[in-house]
Write a protein that holds these residues in place. Structure first.
Motif, PDB file in Angstrom:
ATOM      1  N   HIS A   1      -3.396  14.433  -0.291  1.00 39.66           N
ATOM      2  CA  HIS A   1      -2.591  13.161   0.562  1.00 39.66           C
ATOM      3  C   HIS A   1      -3.161  11.748  -0.189  1.00 39.66           C
ATOM      4  O   HIS A   1      -2.300  11.176  -0.769  1.00 39.66           O
ATOM      5  N   LEU A   2      -4.547  11.611  -0.418  1.00 35.76           N
ATOM      6  CA  LEU A   2      -5.153  10.739  -0.905  1.00 35.76           C
ATOM      7  C   LEU A   2      -4.946  10.480  -2.426  1.00 35.76           C
ATOM      8  O   LEU A   2      -4.545   9.445  -2.994  1.00 35.76           O
ATOM      9  N   HIS A   3      -4.917  11.663  -3.258  1.00 36.69           N
ATOM     10  CA  HIS A   3      -4.489  11.656  -4.466  1.00 36.69           C
ATOM     11  C   HIS A   3      -2.910  11.288  -4.727  1.00 36.69           C
ATOM     12  O   HIS A   3      -2.607  10.307  -5.677  1.00 36.69           O
ATOM     13  N   HIS A   4      -2.086  11.817  -4.028  1.00 36.54           N
ATOM     14  CA  HIS A   4      -0.629  11.235  -4.183  1.00 36.54           C
ATOM     15  C   HIS A   4      -0.561   9.826  -3.816  1.00 36.54           C
ATOM     16  O   HIS A   4       0.368   9.056  -4.623  1.00 36.54           O
ATOM     17  N   TYR A   5      -1.228   9.241  -2.584  1.00 38.54           N
ATOM     18  CA  TYR A   5      -1.064   7.898  -2.694  1.00 38.54           C
ATOM     19  C   TYR A   5      -1.527   6.820  -3.859  1.00 38.54           C
ATOM     20  O   TYR A   5      -0.955   6.230  -4.106  1.00 38.54           O
ATOM     21  N   ASN A   6      -2.755   7.408  -4.176  1.00 36.07           N
ATOM     22  CA  ASN A   6      -3.263   6.732  -5.262  1.00 36.07           C
ATOM     23  C   ASN A   6      -2.427   6.737  -6.377  1.00 36.07           C
ATOM     24  O   ASN A   6      -2.194   5.609  -7.306  1.00 36.07           O
ATOM     25  N   SER A   7      -1.760   7.928  -6.823  1.00 31.68           N
ATOM     26  CA  SER A   7      -0.812   8.067  -7.793  1.00 31.68           C
ATOM     27  C   SER A   7       0.612   7.239  -7.656  1.00 31.68           C
ATOM     28  O   SER A   7       0.990   6.542  -8.539  1.00 31.68           O
ATOM     29  N   TYR A   8       0.946   7.125  -6.376  1.00 36.40           N
ATOM     30  CA  TYR A   8       1.896   6.406  -5.934  1.00 36.40           C
ATOM     31  C   TYR A   8       1.599   4.637  -6.261  1.00 36.40           C
ATOM     32  O   TYR A   8       2.780   3.955  -6.922  1.00 36.40           O
ATOM     33  N   ILE A   9       0.701   4.398  -5.915  1.00 39.13           N
ATOM     34  CA  ILE A   9       0.179   2.948  -5.956  1.00 39.13           C
ATOM     35  C   ILE A   9       0.083   2.588  -7.461  1.00 39.13           C
ATOM     36  O   ILE A   9       0.502   1.675  -8.099  1.00 39.13           O
ATOM     37  N   ASN A  10      -0.363   3.753  -8.237  1.00 41.98           N
ATOM     38  CA  ASN A  10      -0.672   3.292  -9.812  1.00 41.98           C
ATOM     39  C   ASN A  10       0.726   3.654 -10.526  1.00 41.98           C
ATOM     40  O   ASN A  10       0.855   3.311 -11.813  1.00 41.98           O
ATOM     41  N   GLY A  11       1.864   4.095  -9.836  1.00 40.98           N
ATOM     42  CA  GLY A  11       3.053   4.046 -10.670  1.00 40.98           C
ATOM     43  C   GLY A  11       3.604   5.501 -11.241  1.00 40.98           C
ATOM     44  O   GLY A  11       4.310   5.630 -12.033  1.00 40.98           O
ATOM     45  N   THR A  12       2.404   6.531 -11.088  1.00 40.47           N
ATOM     46  CA  THR A  12       2.515   7.561 -11.732  1.00 40.47           C
ATOM     47  C   THR A  12       3.090   8.757 -10.718  1.00 40.47           C
ATOM     48  O   THR A  12       3.295   9.806 -11.026  1.00 40.47           O
ATOM     49  N   HIS A  13       3.525   8.503  -9.606  1.00 39.26           N
ATOM     50  CA  HIS A  13       3.963   9.384  -8.626  1.00 39.26           C
ATOM     51  C   HIS A  13       5.061   8.460  -7.783  1.00 39.26           C
ATOM     52  O   HIS A  13       4.577   7.567  -7.057  1.00 39.26           O
ATOM     53  N   ASN A  14       6.314   8.876  -8.038  1.00 38.25           N
ATOM     54  CA  ASN A  14       7.542   7.975  -7.236  1.00 38.25           C
ATOM     55  C   ASN A  14       7.975   8.534  -5.972  1.00 38.25           C
ATOM     56  O   ASN A  14       8.750   8.017  -5.376  1.00 38.25           O
ATOM     57  N   HIS A  15       7.569   9.744  -5.562  1.00 35.58           N
ATOM     58  CA  HIS A  15       7.650  10.192  -4.222  1.00 35.58           C
ATOM     59  C   HIS A  15       7.040   9.388  -2.977  1.00 35.58           C
ATOM     60  O   HIS A  15       5.917   9.865  -2.956  1.00 35.58           O
ATOM     61  N   TYR A  16       7.654   8.660  -2.074  1.00 35.61           N
ATOM     62  CA  TYR A  16       6.919   8.146  -0.834  1.00 35.61           C
ATOM     63  C   TYR A  16       6.704   9.218   0.222  1.00 35.61           C
ATOM     64  O   TYR A  16       7.504  10.050   0.536  1.00 35.61           O
ATOM     65  N   ILE A  17       5.472   9.264   0.726  1.00 38.15           N
ATOM     66  CA  ILE A  17       5.329  10.202   1.750  1.00 38.15           C
ATOM     67  C   ILE A  17       4.833   9.482   2.948  1.00 38.15           C
ATOM     68  O   ILE A  17       4.090   8.381   2.824  1.00 38.15           O
ATOM     69  N   SER A  18       5.343   9.861   4.261  1.00 40.73           N
ATOM     70  CA  SER A  18       4.993   8.932   5.373  1.00 40.73           C
ATOM     71  C   SER A  18       3.579   8.927   5.579  1.00 40.73           C
ATOM     72  O   SER A  18       3.163   7.817   6.192  1.00 40.73           O
ATOM     73  N   SER A  19       2.506   9.674   5.128  1.00 36.03           N
ATOM     74  CA  SER A  19       1.301   9.574   5.377  1.00 36.03           C
ATOM     75  C   SER A  19       0.642   8.259   4.687  1.00 36.03           C
ATOM     76  O   SER A  19      -0.578   7.851   5.111  1.00 36.03           O
ATOM     77  N   PHE A  20       1.538   7.722   3.732  1.00 38.55           N
ATOM     78  CA  PHE A  20       1.036   6.470   3.191  1.00 38.55           C
ATOM     79  C   PHE A  20       1.181   5.332   4.102  1.00 38.55           C
ATOM     80  O   PHE A  20       0.298   4.285   3.673  1.00 38.55           O
ATOM     81  N   GLU A  21       1.756   5.414   5.052  1.00 39.71           N
ATOM     82  CA  GLU A  21       1.657   4.482   6.173  1.00 39.71           C
ATOM     83  C   GLU A  21       0.081   4.188   6.914  1.00 39.71           C
ATOM     84  O   GLU A  21      -0.116   3.211   7.364  1.00 39.71           O
TER      85      GLU A  21
END
Length: 107
Positions: free
Chosen positions: A40-60
């Protein structure tokens, strides 16, 4: 459960929470829950950095930073030919915590 052991797998229902928000995220996994939190943390950091474009509700939860934790709610065996059993249990917990869970219940 009456299924043979070779068709069963251990599944876990967990919650992710932070000391910075009352909200929680409920999830299910067949991995160790600490491994799942790392994902979850890896996906969130990738999302913030623009390398992962799928939003996951855990990001909330993760966006609040603070002391992010994961807690096992239930561990169970489920039939690997019917993952729906595990998802139903996850849905039960999402409904149980519906007033603070950030995710939408599985159908």
């Amino acid at each position: 459960m009456t299924t043979s052991s070779n068709t069963c797998k251990r599944g876990s229902i967990y919650k992710i929470f932070s000391d910075k928000t009352e909200q929680i995220y409920i999830g299910s996994t067949t991995k160790l829950i600490n491994t799942r939190l790392s994902q979850h943390l890896h996906h969130y950091n990738s999302y913030i950095n623009g390398t992962h474009n799928h939003y996951i509700s855990s990001f909330e939860i993760l966006k609040h930073h603070g002391n992010i934790q994961i807690e096992l709610l239930e561990s169970t065996l489920y039939n690997t030919h019917n993952k729906h059993e595990l998802l139903q249990l996850e849905s039960h917990y999402i409904n149980l915590y519906s007033n603070i869970a950030v995710n939408i219940s599985n159908p």
